[in-house]
Design a protein around this motif. Structure first.
Motif, PDB file in Angstrom:
ATOM      1  N   ALA A  12       0.804  -1.356   0.010  1.00  0.00           N
ATOM      2  CA  ALA A  12      -0.188  -0.177  -0.073  1.00  0.00           C
ATOM      3  C   ALA A  12       0.800   1.376   0.186  1.00  0.00           C
ATOM      4  CB  ALA A  12      -1.037   0.064   1.020  1.00  0.00           C
ATOM      5  N   VAL A  13       1.944   1.346   0.845  1.00  0.00           N
ATOM      6  CA  VAL A  13       2.936   2.208   0.735  1.00  0.00           C
ATOM      7  C   VAL A  13       3.456   2.546  -0.505  1.00  0.00           C
ATOM      8  CG1 VAL A  13       4.970   3.280   1.636  1.00  0.00           C
ATOM      9  CG2 VAL A  13       3.281   2.223   3.297  1.00  0.00           C
ATOM     10  N   LEU A  14       3.984   1.594  -1.342  1.00  0.00           N
ATOM     11  CA  LEU A  14       4.581   1.802  -2.685  1.00  0.00           C
ATOM     12  C   LEU A  14       3.596   2.104  -3.526  1.00  0.00           C
ATOM     13  CD1 LEU A  14       6.650  -1.473  -2.679  1.00  0.00           C
ATOM     14  CD2 LEU A  14       7.480   0.597  -2.489  1.00  0.00           C
ATOM     15  N   ILE A  15       2.525   1.579  -3.661  1.00  0.00           N
ATOM     16  CA  ILE A  15       1.415   2.149  -4.676  1.00  0.00           C
ATOM     17  C   ILE A  15       1.007   3.622  -4.179  1.00  0.00           C
ATOM     18  CG2 ILE A  15      -1.123   2.017  -5.124  1.00  0.00           C
ATOM     19  CD1 ILE A  15      -0.753  -1.182  -4.567  1.00  0.00           C
ATOM     20  N   ALA A  16       0.817   4.091  -2.908  1.00  0.00           N
ATOM     21  CA  ALA A  16       0.646   5.311  -2.736  1.00  0.00           C
ATOM     22  C   ALA A  16       1.711   6.159  -3.144  1.00  0.00           C
ATOM     23  CB  ALA A  16       0.444   5.334  -1.219  1.00  0.00           C
ATOM     24  N   GLY A  17       2.999   5.890  -2.949  1.00  0.00           N
ATOM     25  CA  GLY A  17       4.152   6.452  -3.333  1.00  0.00           C
ATOM     26  C   GLY A  17       4.212   6.907  -4.808  1.00  0.00           C
ATOM     27  N   HIS A  18       3.892   5.629  -5.446  1.00  0.00           N
ATOM     28  CA  HIS A  18       3.897   5.900  -7.024  1.00  0.00           C
ATOM     29  C   HIS A  18       2.746   6.745  -7.540  1.00  0.00           C
ATOM     30  CE1 HIS A  18       4.203   4.741 -11.157  1.00  0.00           C
ATOM     31  NE2 HIS A  18       2.673   4.278 -11.159  1.00  0.00           N
ATOM     32  N   VAL A  19       1.476   6.512  -7.129  1.00  0.00           N
ATOM     33  CA  VAL A  19       0.486   7.455  -7.307  1.00  0.00           C
ATOM     34  C   VAL A  19       0.869   9.047  -7.062  1.00  0.00           C
ATOM     35  CG1 VAL A  19      -1.809   8.212  -6.722  1.00  0.00           C
ATOM     36  CG2 VAL A  19      -1.176   5.723  -7.116  1.00  0.00           C
ATOM     37  N   ALA A  20       1.454   9.172  -5.902  1.00  0.00           N
ATOM     38  CA  ALA A  20       1.759  10.733  -5.440  1.00  0.00           C
ATOM     39  C   ALA A  20       2.782  11.059  -6.604  1.00  0.00           C
ATOM     40  CB  ALA A  20       2.398  10.749  -4.158  1.00  0.00           C
ATOM     41  N   TYR A  21       3.864  10.209  -6.839  1.00  0.00           N
ATOM     42  CA  TYR A  21       5.016  10.845  -7.975  1.00  0.00           C
ATOM     43  C   TYR A  21       4.420  10.982  -9.055  1.00  0.00           C
ATOM     44  CZ  TYR A  21       8.889  10.212 -11.192  1.00  0.00           C
ATOM     45  OH  TYR A  21       9.608  10.387 -11.833  1.00  0.00           O
ATOM     46  N   SER A  22       3.545  10.186  -9.726  1.00  0.00           N
ATOM     47  CA  SER A  22       3.082  10.177 -10.867  1.00  0.00           C
ATOM     48  C   SER A  22       2.041  11.356 -11.187  1.00  0.00           C
ATOM     49  CB  SER A  22       2.089   9.129 -11.315  1.00  0.00           C
ATOM     50  OG  SER A  22       2.910   7.714 -11.226  1.00  0.00           O
ATOM     51  N   PHE A  23       1.137  11.768  -9.851  1.00  0.00           N
ATOM     52  CA  PHE A  23       0.379  12.921  -9.905  1.00  0.00           C
ATOM     53  C   PHE A  23       1.650  14.232  -9.834  1.00  0.00           C
ATOM     54  CE2 PHE A  23      -1.902  16.091  -7.682  1.00  0.00           C
ATOM     55  CZ  PHE A  23      -2.998  16.350  -8.427  1.00  0.00           C
ATOM     56  N   ALA A  24       2.446  14.185  -9.101  1.00  0.00           N
ATOM     57  CA  ALA A  24       3.361  15.421  -9.113  1.00  0.00           C
ATOM     58  C   ALA A  24       4.116  15.621 -10.535  1.00  0.00           C
ATOM     59  CB  ALA A  24       4.376  15.330  -7.873  1.00  0.00           C
ATOM     60  N   TYR A  25       4.472  14.454 -11.137  1.00  0.00           N
ATOM     61  CA  TYR A  25       4.950  14.563 -12.058  1.00  0.00           C
ATOM     62  C   TYR A  25       4.262  15.221 -13.347  1.00  0.00           C
ATOM     63  CZ  TYR A  25       7.468  13.229 -16.702  1.00  0.00           C
ATOM     64  OH  TYR A  25       7.848  12.865 -17.951  1.00  0.00           O
ATOM     65  N   TYR A  26       3.021  14.811 -13.426  1.00  0.00           N
ATOM     66  CA  TYR A  26       1.928  15.312 -14.357  1.00  0.00           C
ATOM     67  C   TYR A  26       1.710  16.775 -14.075  1.00  0.00           C
ATOM     68  CZ  TYR A  26      -2.485  16.055 -16.439  1.00  0.00           C
ATOM     69  OH  TYR A  26      -3.656  16.639 -17.028  1.00  0.00           O
ATOM     70  N   ILE A  27       1.458  17.280 -12.843  1.00  0.00           N
ATOM     71  CA  ILE A  27       1.223  18.667 -12.347  1.00  0.00           C
ATOM     72  C   ILE A  27       2.304  19.553 -12.912  1.00  0.00           C
ATOM     73  CG2 ILE A  27       0.984  20.307 -10.517  1.00  0.00           C
ATOM     74  CD1 ILE A  27      -1.527  18.670 -11.150  1.00  0.00           C
TER      75      ILE A  27
END
Length: 287
Positions: A12-27
């Motif tokens: 869950a931590v890995l998935i949350a980290g991936h989602v957060a990084y992906s969102f930050a990269y997009y923004i």
């Protein structure tokens, strides 16, 4: 089964980290504010590029020079050496703007000076590129730029890549793009300024368009797909990028590459000079 709880928590931590990084990269790649950009470096610095980013490792990577400009009093000299530290994961010295939207049309213009001392090597040096914004949430990474201007040996060429598939590349499992073409190629001319204009309607479908002018003359036209099927369109970069120098144990017969850049523009409006030639020497690549 006690081990399931910590494994699930770790996942869950890995998935949350991936989602957060992906969102930050997009923004971080979104284009906010004006869609018009122009910089002739007359201010003596790179403050105009706060609208995008600068990717330089060292003081020698970028120098605003006060002699030999294409127009006005100043221009930007970009320098890259094989031993320079990596920037953004590779060997590069580039300025870049934010990504545009797919389906949008943009005009790009810049002036480029390749010095007489440019030493030919068999490894490609990209001096202008339109880079895709990977859909990192879906695992995409490491795809060829949709469009790039490259110096290799004594040749200057423009290459295009596109892919309509929703997911078009994974790290370590990089499939070739769905399509690609060399739009134009010619012997490299050193010691002279060249003026470039690109009109691009970004699309991974049949409505895409790339038109290119060099020194006021039309040299290439591509109709059809010219981008990847991403959430965002590409972003524009100028400078020097030599991915070969990033490979372990890579060696080079040269000390450094240098180019000079001036009159950089990105616009929703046409950027053709008054004396442009709409049709001479056109190579059409319609797929």
């Amino acid at each position: 089964m006690r081990w399931l709880a910590p494994v699930a928590a770790g996942a869950a931590v890995l998935i949350a980290g991936h989602v957060a990084y992906s969102f930050a990269y997009y923004i971080s790649n979104l284009e906010f504010g004006s869609k018009e950009f122009a910089d002739g470096f007359e201010g003596g610095d790179l403050s105009a590029w706060q609208a995008g980013e600068t990717e330089f490792c060292c003081d020698h990577s970028a120098t605003v020079i006060s002699n030999g400009a294409r127009e006005g009093k100043r221009a930007l000299k970009v320098s890259l050496a094989p031993e320079d530290p990596r920037v953004a994961g590779s060997k590069r010295a580039e300025v870049r703007l934010k990504a545009v939207g797919l389906g949008e049309e943009r005009w790009y213009a810049f002036s480029l000076f390749v010095p007489e001392g440019w030493h030919p090597i068999p490894e490609a040096a990209t001096v202008a590129q339109w880079h895709a914004v990977d859909d990192k949430l879906l695992g995409e990474a490491g795809r060829a730029p949709p469009l790039r201007l490259v110096i290799k040996d004594d040749q200057l060429s423009i290459a295009s890549h596109w892919d309509s598939r929703r997911i078009s590349g994974f790290p370590f499992l990089r499939a070739a793009p769905e399509g690609g073409a060399i739009l134009w190629s010619a012997p490299l001319k050193r010691g002279v300024w060249t003026d470039w204009v690109f009109r691009i309607h970004w699309s991974y479908g049949d409505d895409g368009v790339v038109e290119i002018w060099k020194d006021g003359a039309s040299i290439a036209r591509q109709g059809g797909p010219n981008a990847y099927n991403d959430w965002l369109g590409p972003f524009f970069k100028l400078g020097i990028y030599v991915p070969h120098w990033n490979k372990p144990g890579a060696i080079s017969p040269i000390e450094r590459h240098e180019i000079i850049i001036d009159r950089v523009r990105q616009s929703t409006q046409p950027l053709l000079p008054d004396n442009h030639d709409m049709s001479a020497n056109v190579r059409s690549v319609d797929d």
